[in-house]
Design a protein around this motif. Structure first.
Motif, short mmCIF file in Angstrom:
data_model
loop_
_atom_site.label_atom_id
_atom_site.label_comp_id
_atom_site.label_asym_id
_atom_site.label_seq_id
_atom_site.Cartn_x
_atom_site.Cartn_y
_atom_site.Cartn_z
N ALA A 187 0.82 -1.22 0.00
CA ALA A 187 0.00 0.00 0.00
C ALA A 187 0.85 1.26 0.00
N SER A 188 2.08 1.16 0.52
CA SER A 188 2.97 2.31 0.57
C SER A 188 3.69 2.58 -0.74
N LEU A 189 3.59 1.64 -1.69
CA LEU A 189 4.33 1.78 -2.95
C LEU A 189 4.01 3.10 -3.64
N ALA A 190 2.73 3.44 -3.75
CA ALA A 190 2.35 4.63 -4.49
C ALA A 190 2.89 5.89 -3.84
N ALA A 191 3.02 5.89 -2.51
CA ALA A 191 3.45 7.09 -1.79
C ALA A 191 4.96 7.25 -1.77
N LEU A 196 11.66 2.82 -0.20
CA LEU A 196 11.57 3.79 0.90
C LEU A 196 10.42 3.48 1.84
N ALA A 197 9.90 2.25 1.80
CA ALA A 197 8.75 1.90 2.63
C ALA A 197 9.02 2.09 4.11
N THR A 198 10.27 1.95 4.55
CA THR A 198 10.58 2.11 5.97
C THR A 198 10.33 3.54 6.44
N ALA A 199 10.28 4.51 5.51
CA ALA A 199 9.99 5.89 5.92
C ALA A 199 8.60 6.02 6.52
N LEU A 200 7.69 5.11 6.17
CA LEU A 200 6.35 5.11 6.77
C LEU A 200 6.17 4.01 7.80
N LEU A 201 6.79 2.85 7.57
CA LEU A 201 6.50 1.68 8.40
C LEU A 201 7.44 1.49 9.59
N VAL A 202 8.59 2.15 9.58
CA VAL A 202 9.56 1.91 10.65
C VAL A 202 9.96 3.21 11.35
N VAL A 203 10.40 4.20 10.60
CA VAL A 203 11.01 5.39 11.20
C VAL A 203 10.04 6.15 12.12
N PRO A 204 8.80 6.42 11.71
CA PRO A 204 7.90 7.14 12.65
C PRO A 204 7.65 6.36 13.94
N ALA A 205 7.45 5.05 13.83
CA ALA A 205 7.21 4.25 15.04
C ALA A 205 8.45 4.23 15.93
N ALA A 206 9.63 4.17 15.32
CA ALA A 206 10.86 4.22 16.11
C ALA A 206 11.03 5.58 16.78
N THR A 207 10.57 6.62 16.11
CA THR A 207 10.67 7.97 16.68
C THR A 207 9.77 8.13 17.90
N THR A 208 8.50 7.75 17.76
CA THR A 208 7.57 7.94 18.87
C THR A 208 7.84 6.98 20.02
#
Length: 583
Positions: A187-191, A196-208
């Motif tokens: 689902a993240s492919l289009a965005a 770069l899928a980790t920019a949505l699926l990993v990095v924000p969760a690791a930040t918070t």
């Protein structure tokens, strides 16, 4: 500063991000909690063979990507269940296999086009209703799975022995989580694309997670941060004309760095400031600037550097030409920038090369929210060279038609007539511009004929980086022996056997020069030259003009520069090509 929000492609991108934020917020916390960060990156990258299959066979890209992601998830579940190696090692092994299959499919089975590159790196500018529906469906599924199975995922992840003793089927539960992560990556492919899928699926969760006190708060904050970073990244990409996927990824990394620095300085008692993290991306865009002022004249978009140069020569000050591709860019690999979509939305005319070279432009026009007149200059040309036949959407003709000046003559006349229909008041200016350019084309054609005639017939043998010079060879009596990339697109990659056969052919034919192209890496062409005793000293302009100030900065200059390089290369430097009246 807010006028960009009215653009349809920006609004669709915002909707996509808002929907993805729910899925990414929930799935991202599971990814970080269960130590699946490498898997989340790998499953996105492993969609490559599915994307190639979808492109080659003509079915929906998300379907092909999801098929590859499911296969990857199943393979991971099987090999991980045997526990013969660490999870990361097994992930790497399966990932390498998936990428190898994708490369073989792309090079030896299908002629993969620029649409695969767009999906690998994503583009929030080209969102369609199917992408929005997939994001919405993934978020709903993530909500349902978290509510129904979430406690069991926690149990199987942290107390697997106790979970099995309690009768939980840990293998099936783990497979379900892997499949959900795979769906979120697709689902993240289009965005943001597969890479770069980790920019949505990993990095924000690791930040918070640095600030979270409870699991519920962590999930909510992650979803809010994904939305904030995605919307701010899209905004910044529009304002700076940068690729949106990369902008979102860079912004996510910057916010993580700020959060980590703040966490090391603030005591844990200040964790209630967690929601403020979502405000950091918004603060980065408050200094936006206004749009450019309107200019008089016909607003025109031209896809390639050659077309932009020719349209500008015919239209002069009466046209405002927005060029999509940059000098020395590869037309076969393209991701639109926000400025490209915006210029298309404002344009009255769009000139395309046609013959599948710039097929990506149809998506840009569709997503721009306007209806400019699209003129395919590759149609109805006086000279046609057969194109490649790999894949259902392959061009019937070689797309590099501009290397024959006779074809450019026909294109100039169509440009003149199209501009005149768009602005009849400037009829005389367009006619004068076309007349002057046609005279230069006649001079170029005659000069090229003289230059190539100076090469001894036995030496008129051409080997280039890729098969882009069929029109030039046909018009001026050259013989194409082969190409390093044996395709009319740069998407392929020569195999070892093909290079060995080409090297043998070069030696047998006594080819004196191998010509690298300026827009492509020259290492393979130069290695071929060293192996065969040919020279690779002289470079050609293939799919693109050169930068301002170079010999190939204009179409006329490009063709003369190419002729000079070929004449020098095939005569051992004893002769050259100078055409009076051509810069």
């Amino acid at each position: 500063m807010l006028e960009s929000l009215s653009l349809p492609f920006v609004q669709r991108g915002m909707l996509e991000i808002a929907l993805l934020a729910v899925a990414a917020g929930l799935v991202g916390t599971w990814v970080v909690l269960r130590g699946l960060a490498f898997y989340a990156h790998a499953v996105g990258t492993a969609t490559f063979p599915g994307l190639v299959l979808a492109s080659g066979l003509g079915f929906a890209a998300p379907l092909g990507a999801f098929g590859a992601a499911v296969a990857f998830a199943l393979a991971m579940a099987v090999v991980a269940g045997r526990r013969r190696a660490g999870t990361d090692s097994l992930t790497a092994l399966v990932l390498v296999g998936a990428l190898a299959v994708g490369v073989i499919l792309a090079n030896d089975v299908f002629a993969s086009g620029g649409d695969v590159e767009t999906l690998l790196f994503g583009s929030l500018l080209l969102i369609d209703p199917q992408d929005v529906a997939l994001a919405a469906g993934t978020s709903l599924l993530a909500l349902g799975a978290t509510a129904l199975v979430g406690p069991r995922w926690i149990a199987t992840g942290f107390e697997p022995t106790a979970a099995r003793q309690a009768g939980l089927r840990t293998g099936r539960l783990d497979l379900g989580l892997l499949l959900l992560v795979a769906l979120a990556a697709v689902a993240s492919l289009a965005a943001v694309g597969a890479l770069l899928a980790t920019a949505l699926l990993v990095v924000p969760a690791a930040t918070t997670r640095l600030w979270a006190g409870t699991l519920r708060g962590w999930r909510a904050a992650t979803a809010a941060l994904v939305a904030a970073e995605g919307l701010a990244g899209l905004w910044l990409s529009v304002r700076t004309d940068a690729p949106p996927g990369a902008t979102v990824a860079v912004l996510a990394g910057a916010v993580f760095a700020l959060a980590a620095a703040g966490r090391s300085l603030w005591p844990r008692g200040r964790a209630r400031a967690l929601p403020a993290l979502a405000l950091v991306p918004a603060a980065l865009v408050l200094g936006g600037w206004g749009g450019a002022a309107n200019r008089p004249g016909v607003d025109v978009v031209a896809t390639t550097t050659q077309l932009a140069d020719i349209v500008d020569a015919v239209g002069g000050d009466a046209v405002n030409v927005h060029r999509i591709l940059a000098p020395n860019a590869d037309a076969h690999e393209f991701e639109p920038r926000p400025g490209d979509v915006r210029a298309t939305a404002d344009a009255r005319l769009v000139f395309v090369n046609g013959q599948r070279l710039d097929a990506w432009m149809s998506d840009v026009v569709d997503r721009s929210g306007s209806s400019p007149r699209v003129v395919d200059l590759g149609e109805g040309l006086p000279d046609r060279v057969a194109g490649e036949r790999a894949g259902p959407e392959a061009s019937r003709y070689d797309p590099h038609w501009w290397h024959d000046p006779a074809n450019v003559v026909a294109a100039v006349r169509r440009i003149r007539d199209t501009l005149t229909a768009a602005d009849p008041a400037e009829r005389r200016r367009f006619a004068a511009g076309a007349r002057a350019y046609l005279a230069k084309l006649a001079t170029l054609d005659a000069g090229l004929r003289r230059c190539f005639a100076s090469i001894p017939p036995a030496d008129r043998k051409l080997v280039t980086d890729h098969d882009a010079f069929g029109y030039l060879a046909r018009r001026y009596g050259l013989r194409i022996v082969g190409a390093v990339i044996p395709s009319q697109t740069t998407q392929g990659q020569a195999s070892g056997g093909e290079l060995a056969r080409l090297a043998e052919l070069v030696r047998r034919e006594g080819v004196r020069a191998v010509f690298p192209e300026r827009a492509l890496p020259a290492r393979t062409a130069r290695a071929l030259a060293r192996e065969t005793g040919a020279t690779a000293r002289y470079e050609l302009y293939g799919d693109s003009l050169g930068p301002s100030g170079s010999a190939g900065a204009t179409y006329l200059g490009m063709e003369q520069a190419n002729a000079d390089a070929i004449v020098r290369g095939l005569t051992g430097g004893r002769r050259r090509c100078d055409i009076a009246g051509i810069p």
